[in-house]
Design an enzyme around this catalytic site. Structure first.
Site, mmCIF file in Angstrom:
data_model
loop_
_atom_site.group_PDB
_atom_site.id
_atom_site.type_symbol
_atom_site.label_atom_id
_atom_site.label_comp_id
_atom_site.label_asym_id
_atom_site.label_seq_id
_atom_site.Cartn_x
_atom_site.Cartn_y
_atom_site.Cartn_z
ATOM 1 C CG ASP A 80 30.764 -25.543 39.989
ATOM 2 O OD1 ASP A 80 30.671 -25.268 38.771
ATOM 3 O OD2 ASP A 80 30.506 -26.669 40.447
ATOM 4 C CB ILE A 81 33.518 -22.419 35.840
ATOM 5 C CG1 ILE A 81 33.699 -23.870 35.437
ATOM 6 C CG2 ILE A 81 34.808 -21.708 36.156
ATOM 7 C CD1 ILE A 81 34.372 -23.993 34.080
ATOM 8 C CD GLN B 21 31.497 -38.901 40.261
ATOM 9 O OE1 GLN B 21 30.976 -40.013 40.419
ATOM 10 N NE2 GLN B 21 32.703 -38.599 40.707
ATOM 11 C CG HIS C 76 33.347 -32.989 42.886
ATOM 12 N ND1 HIS C 76 33.660 -34.000 42.007
ATOM 13 C CD2 HIS C 76 32.114 -32.555 42.546
ATOM 14 C CE1 HIS C 76 32.667 -34.163 41.154
ATOM 15 N NE2 HIS C 76 31.696 -33.310 41.462
HETATM 16 P P1 DGP Z 1 29.502 -33.049 39.323
HETATM 17 O O1 DGP Z 1 28.466 -32.823 38.241
HETATM 18 O O2 DGP Z 1 28.915 -33.393 40.662
HETATM 19 O O3 DGP Z 1 30.553 -34.013 38.868
HETATM 20 O O4 DGP Z 1 30.198 -31.642 39.517
HETATM 21 C C1 DGP Z 1 31.268 -31.191 38.766
HETATM 22 C C2 DGP Z 1 31.278 -29.701 38.906
HETATM 23 O O5 DGP Z 1 32.549 -29.241 38.449
HETATM 24 C C3 DGP Z 1 30.226 -28.989 38.050
HETATM 25 O O6 DGP Z 1 29.375 -28.235 38.908
HETATM 26 C C4 DGP Z 1 30.997 -28.076 37.144
HETATM 27 C C5 DGP Z 1 32.376 -28.003 37.785
HETATM 28 N N1 DGP Z 1 33.475 -27.879 36.849
HETATM 29 C C6 DGP Z 1 33.717 -28.685 35.784
HETATM 30 N N2 DGP Z 1 34.843 -28.291 35.147
HETATM 31 C C7 DGP Z 1 35.330 -27.240 35.851
HETATM 32 C C8 DGP Z 1 36.485 -26.408 35.703
HETATM 33 O O7 DGP Z 1 37.306 -26.541 34.791
HETATM 34 N N3 DGP Z 1 36.651 -25.418 36.639
HETATM 35 C C9 DGP Z 1 35.761 -25.230 37.665
HETATM 36 N N4 DGP Z 1 36.018 -24.238 38.517
HETATM 37 N N5 DGP Z 1 34.673 -26.000 37.834
HETATM 38 C C10 DGP Z 1 34.462 -26.990 36.937
#
Ligand code: DGP
Length: 139
Positions: A33-34, A96, A102
């Protein structure tokens, strides 16, 4: 396999958007996660685009949970956290933000005071990449 061309996670699966990949098989994909809520925060997704828990076919859910266990085990071997949550969010009120199913694999430290709806803050990208290399050794 169904794919949404506007979905950021579908773009990560296809390689159109880069990620620190931890694992993939024919049905699932795992990456860092970034916006890590804690060190080692990873995400596991089905490759097929499915927006949330309710839309996900049972077979897709099962495969994704199995990969989440695999990633959780590798993370635990790498970081030896005090605990670990699998978290999955449905709907804006549940925080979300990406409409592609996810599972968060989230290492926990005793008394880290992490709230259920944590804020999204960009992590140290170089550090995340280095950590991904250490986790991959165990996958
Ligand atoms: P949620 O809030 O439960 O929908 O989680 C989405 C997660 O995805 C959040 O922790 C940030 C992560 N995220 C969003 N965009 C990107 C991306 O482009 N790359 C990565 N690695 N993670 C991302």
């Amino acid at each position: 396999m169904h794919r949404d061309p506007d979905c950021i996670f579908c773009k990560i699966v296809s390689g159109e958007v880069p990620s620190f990949k931890l694992f993939e098989d024919e049905a699932t994909f795992a990456f860092m996660d970034i916006n890590p809520a804690n060190e080692g925060h990873a995400l596991v997704i089905p490759k097929e685009h499915t927006p949330d828990l309710y839309a996900a076919p049972d077979e897709v859910l099962a495969r994704t949970v199995v990969t989440a266990k695999r990633v959780a085990t590798a993370l635990t071997r790498t970081l030896n956290p005090d605990g670990l949550n699998l978290i999955q969010c449905n709907g804006a009120a549940a925080a979300q933000s990406v409409m592609h199913f996810h599972i968060h694999v989230l290492p926990r430290i005793t008394d880290d005071a992490l709230a259920m709806n944590w804020g999204l803050k960009l992590g140290d990208i170089d550090a995340i990449g280095r950590l991904a290399e250490r986790i991959r050794v165990w996958i």
